[in-house]
Design an enzyme around this catalytic site. Structure first.
Site, PDB file in Angstrom:
ATOM      1  N   HIS A  16       0.867  -1.181   0.000  1.00  0.00           N
ATOM      2  CA  HIS A  16       0.000   0.000   0.000  1.00  0.00           C
ATOM      3  C   HIS A  16       0.902   1.228   0.000  1.00  0.00           C
ATOM      4  O   HIS A  16       2.083   1.151  -0.341  1.00  0.00           O
ATOM      5  CB  HIS A  16      -0.950  -0.025   1.192  1.00  0.00           C
ATOM      6  CG  HIS A  16      -0.291  -0.321   2.502  1.00  0.00           C
ATOM      7  ND1 HIS A  16       0.314   0.650   3.250  1.00  0.00           N
ATOM      8  CD2 HIS A  16      -0.114  -1.497   3.169  1.00  0.00           C
ATOM      9  CE1 HIS A  16       0.816   0.104   4.357  1.00  0.00           C
ATOM     10  NE2 HIS A  16       0.571  -1.192   4.332  1.00  0.00           N
ATOM     11  N   CYS A 617     -36.623   1.513  28.897  1.00  0.00           N
ATOM     12  CA  CYS A 617     -36.638   2.960  29.123  1.00  0.00           C
ATOM     13  C   CYS A 617     -35.451   3.447  29.933  1.00  0.00           C
ATOM     14  O   CYS A 617     -35.348   4.632  30.235  1.00  0.00           O
ATOM     15  CB  CYS A 617     -37.939   3.385  29.813  1.00  0.00           C
ATOM     16  SG  CYS A 617     -38.138   2.733  31.476  1.00  0.00           S
ATOM     17  N   HIS A 752      -6.048   7.778   3.672  1.00  0.00           N
ATOM     18  CA  HIS A 752      -6.762   6.520   3.898  1.00  0.00           C
ATOM     19  C   HIS A 752      -6.476   6.002   5.299  1.00  0.00           C
ATOM     20  O   HIS A 752      -5.521   6.402   5.954  1.00  0.00           O
ATOM     21  CB  HIS A 752      -6.394   5.471   2.850  1.00  0.00           C
ATOM     22  CG  HIS A 752      -4.918   5.301   2.640  1.00  0.00           C
ATOM     23  ND1 HIS A 752      -4.170   6.187   1.897  1.00  0.00           N
ATOM     24  CD2 HIS A 752      -4.051   4.357   3.081  1.00  0.00           C
ATOM     25  CE1 HIS A 752      -2.909   5.794   1.871  1.00  0.00           C
ATOM     26  NE2 HIS A 752      -2.810   4.699   2.594  1.00  0.00           N
TER      27      HIS A 752
END
Length: 838
Positions: A16, A617, A752
């Site tokens: 890469h 809740c 990236h």
């Protein structure tokens, strides 16, 4: 002829940008022509081009060959072989996180370079607020008491002496109760101030000199000693000024009693309020028109003050150091409870950073607003109601505007606190009626009075208990306060005529408690019917599931109740035997504990087996990270603070129920909560999300630097709902950017990262209004960013394939021109899909 350097790629993540940059730094030193070939694909590229290297899509174990041909080929080949043997295998090491001191916050680069002065704390309620610092625990005495003249100075001095003795006894009692080492040291310091002969001498001298009241003497002592410490020039002594004020405040309470006419803090401008502690009643007394943030010395994420702050969306920090500096008073500050800091000095760079933050938050709000009215249903068609937790009727319209499907919890106890006597039937009826009318036919679940624990009501004169959470509270006190309960029931029965009102009983642990409450309700319904008062005779009656024993008798409860709502706050602390307000055992209060998840599954499954409705809740219902598990439980409703409703509905629509159920089955079999956290971090449920979408295209972005551009492109992931943690994604991008530049030339940068803070693999396009300086390989500024954000848990080569495709395309002028000029997001999205996949 040239020289060949064959090798097998040893890198797990392939070649890469980082290993490509490292190889390029070696090859570009030589004049020879250097070519690299990926023998798996047959493709070749210039080994002096990072884009070319990345575009070859070289993966782990690919057989490759580097050919060197030219005047210095021997030296070049030797350097390349040395690099391949010694350095290349280490080019794929995992990026280390930048080390931080314990408790230190990793600042985004843009804020780090802004020379901001910050106080760090712990975020309890997220959000960003601005305003002037207002201390709401500073001694404020009514003018009438300050001006009061003493008829007998000796009597006033005796008042003060009695107050000092009572205060000393109070400190002894608090120290004996045990409050932890830090709290104890604070109490000891305050007791020492109260014992200090200089304090009493000043109080006495003031009374004899002025002939004024005890209140005036206390106020004078507060001002005198605080000013003395402030003027010392020592930051440590400045912070001690707050201790003086606290002691004087408590002395005032001892002299004038708990019912003393202390003035409340009146907010008249946008404010960030600072308090050591704040009661729920104290919170409700603040004008929320101007309340933009809270900074509390002591509070837990489940205290009812915090529950209220979350319900109203008030950003809140706790544990902030340095608040004792009185020069903060009245200063304009920014409370960033997303990051966990209080910004005390606003420079132009700080202002610019928070302008970008405002744009990020506004962008997400607008996206959610457009879909807030849509039902929350999973991708495979299972619906979940998303309700709101409220404490006052005034919150109901705001909740429905946020997209609430109903009110899942109306906490009525807030009507009873912070007053001298209980609310009348008429007052209660009007409050309940307003909430039901605002619902326009949607359900409103109103919980009957739940006091005790951390919600005391002084006018009831309840005895002090060693452990009030396990004592005389909620339904357990109803028979003793029969008239009070009956008044509330009458108001509820009358309000039921205006819509779908449901009554819920708290703290149920025995069947006879249900029978008692239902009998009172039936009697009041009969009384209304006899008097011709409108009401709903079919009003549903349910109960909170918060006492663990109830979970083992659900078959019988289901025969006498209509619905249930799981109160996870108390259920968790009772089930795990953990005080949820204790810092010392906070780590044990873990809603992701597998045993607790098993309990929840048992409760939901058994209630559904009996054909009853069940919701959640408690605070767990609003915990975004837990949403897949709650959907997997199959609950009928999740109720939460209104600010989280639209986001929760959007998240549910992106989940698949089947995948959530599978995740739950895995979670209950984990050995610890950390295992559940890991499952959640790697979970991606629902339908596949495309790499590209039009909402990931940003044209004409106004950025003035590389830092602003990276922040803006990451913020678009947040706006589009592809991350809830943009700062984590930004940090992951910078971890790579600081090692090598991702600006590969031609005015394009391809930042990236790999991070599970991203919900789905994404490609974001950002076109800049003006190019910004970047450490580009060709030295040119950048005008287009292509952010590739890939989930860490995805296949190792996923990002490499896309990165290689992008690198190849950026080398072509036709591709660059289309990306730079296309004005239609849909058309650009289609073009990129065709060019790079996704």
């Amino acid at each position: 002829m040239g020289l060949d350097c064959p090798f097998i790629c040893p890198l797990i993540n392939g070649v890469h940008a980082r290993p490509a940059s490292a190889l390029e730094r070696v090859t570009h030193r030589f004049a020879s022509r250097i070519t690299i070939v990926n023998e798996r694909t047959g493709e070749s590229a210039n080994a002096k081009s990072v884009l070319g290297l990345v575009g070859l899509d070289i993966r782990l174990d690919d057989h490759c060959r580097i050919t060197v041909d030219g005047p210095d080929e021997a030296d070049a080949a030797a350097a390349i072989i040395r690099f391949l043997d010694q350095e290349f295998p280490d080019c794929d090491e995992v990026f280390p996180l930048t080390p931080s001191a314990v408790g230190e916050i990793q600042l985004p680069p843009l804020l780090e370079h802004a020379n901001a002065e910050l106080l760090h704390g712990t975020s309890i309620v997220p959000g960003i607020g601005r305003g002037k610092v207002v201390r709401i625990d500073t001694l404020i005495i009514p003018e009438v008491l300050l001006q009061e003249q003493a008829g007998d100075p000796d009597a006033v001095i005796e008042q003060l002496d009695a107050g000092l003795r009572a205060l000393d006894a109070q400190y002894d009692e608090q120290l004996a109760a045990g409050s932890g080492s830090i709290a104890a040291s604070v109490l000891e310091a305050h007791q020492a101030i109260a014992h200090d002969p200089a304090l009493r001498e000043y109080l006495v001298a003031t009374v004899r000199r002025t002939g004024g009241s005890a209140a005036a003497a206390i106020a004078a002592a507060d001002a005198h000693f605080s000013a003395m410490l402030i003027d010392s020039g020592s930051m440590l002594l400045r912070e001690r000024a707050l201790d003086i004020r606290d002691v004087c405040s408590q002395l005032f309470d001892q002299v004038y009693g708990d019912g003393s006419p202390r003035e409340r803090t009146h907010l008249t401008v946008d404010a960030i309020c600072i308090a050591d502690n704040l009661t729920p009643g104290g919170f409700l007394a603040l004008d929320r028109t101007f309340l933009n943030g809270l900074v509390l010395g002591h509070s837990t994420s489940t205290s009812h003050t915090i529950v209220l702050a979350r319900s109203f969306g008030v950003p809140t920090l706790t544990g902030v150091t340095g608040l004792g500096d009185p020069t903060l008073d009245g200063r304009e500050v920014i409370l960033d409870a997303d990051l966990g800091v209080l910004v005390t000095t606003e420079t132009p760079a700080v202002r610019r950073y928070y302008e970008l933050e405002d744009a990020r938050l506004a962008g997400r709000r607008e996206r959610l607003r457009r879909t807030a009215g849509k039902p929350a249903a999973t991708t495979d068609g299972r619906g979940v109601e998303i309700g709101a937790n409220i404490a006052t009727a005034a919150e109901a319209p705001l909740a429905f505007a946020a997209g609430a499907d109903g009110i899942g919890l109306f906490r009525t106890e807030m009507l009873f606190v912070n007053r001298d006597d209980p609310p009348s039937e008429a007052e209660q009826f009007e409050d309940y009626r307003q909430a039901v009318v605002a619902a326009s036919g949607k359900p409103v679940i109103i919980r009957m009075l739940d006091i005790g624990g951390d919600k005391p009501v002084p006018y009831l004169r309840l005895p002090k208990e060693e452990n009030p959470f396990l004592g005389f509270r909620a339904v357990r006190m109803y028979p003793e306060f029969h008239a009070l309960v009956r008044t509330q029931v009458r108001a509820l029965v009358r309000a039921s005529a205006f819509g779908q009102l449901k009554v819920m009983v708290p703290m149920i642990s025995r069947l006879d408690e249900v029978v008692w409450v239902k009998q009172v309700i039936a009697e009041e319904q009969l009384r209304c019917a006899s008097a011709g008062v409108a009401h709903d005779p079919a009003m549903l009656i349910g109960a909170m599931v918060e006492v663990p024993s109830m979970a083992f008798q659900l078959d019988q409860f289901c025969r006498v109740l209509d619905f249930f709502s799981i109160g996870t706050n108390d259920l968790l602390q009772y089930f795990l035997a953990v005080d949820r307000n204790s810092d010392r055992v906070a780590a044990l209060y873990d809603p992701m504990a597998p045993a607790f998840l098993r309990l929840l599954k048992k409760i939901v499954d058994e209630i559904h087996l009996a054909g009853c409705w069940v919701g959640v809740c408690g605070e767990l219902g609003g915990l975004a990270s837990a949403l897949p598990l709650l959907v997997g439980l199959g609950v009928d409703e999740l109720s939460m603070a209104a600010p989280g409703i639209a986001s929760a509905k959007a998240e549910v629509r992106a989940l698949g129920w089947a995948s959530c159920r599978k995740l739950l089955d895995q979670a209950v079999n984990c050995e610890a909560g950390s295992g559940v956290d890991h499952l959640l971090a790697s979970f991606a449920g629902g339908q596949p999300v495309p790499l590209l979408s039009p909402d990931l295209m940003v044209f004409d972005a106004d950025c003035t630097s590389r830092e602003e551009a990276i922040k803006a492109i990451v913020d678009q992931l947040y706006i589009s709902g592809r991350t809830d943690h943009p700062r984590e994604v930004e940090a992951a991008v910078w971890q790579r950017e600081q090692v090598y530049s991702t600006a590969f030339g031609h005015g394009f940068a391809i930042p990236h990262c790999k991070s599970d803070a991203v919900k789905a693999n994404s490609l974001v396009i950002l076109r800049l209004r003006q190019p910004v300086a970047w450490e580009s390989l060709d030295g040119k500024p950048v005008s287009v960013l292509l952010l590739l954000a890939i989930r860490q848990s995805d296949e190792a080569t996923a990002h490499l394939k896309i990165l290689a495709a992008l690198a190849r395309q950026v080398m072509h002028e036709e591709f660059r021109e289309r990306v730079e000029r296309e004005q239609n997001p849909d058309a650009l999205c289609a073009f990129l899909r065709e060019s790079v996949g996704g």
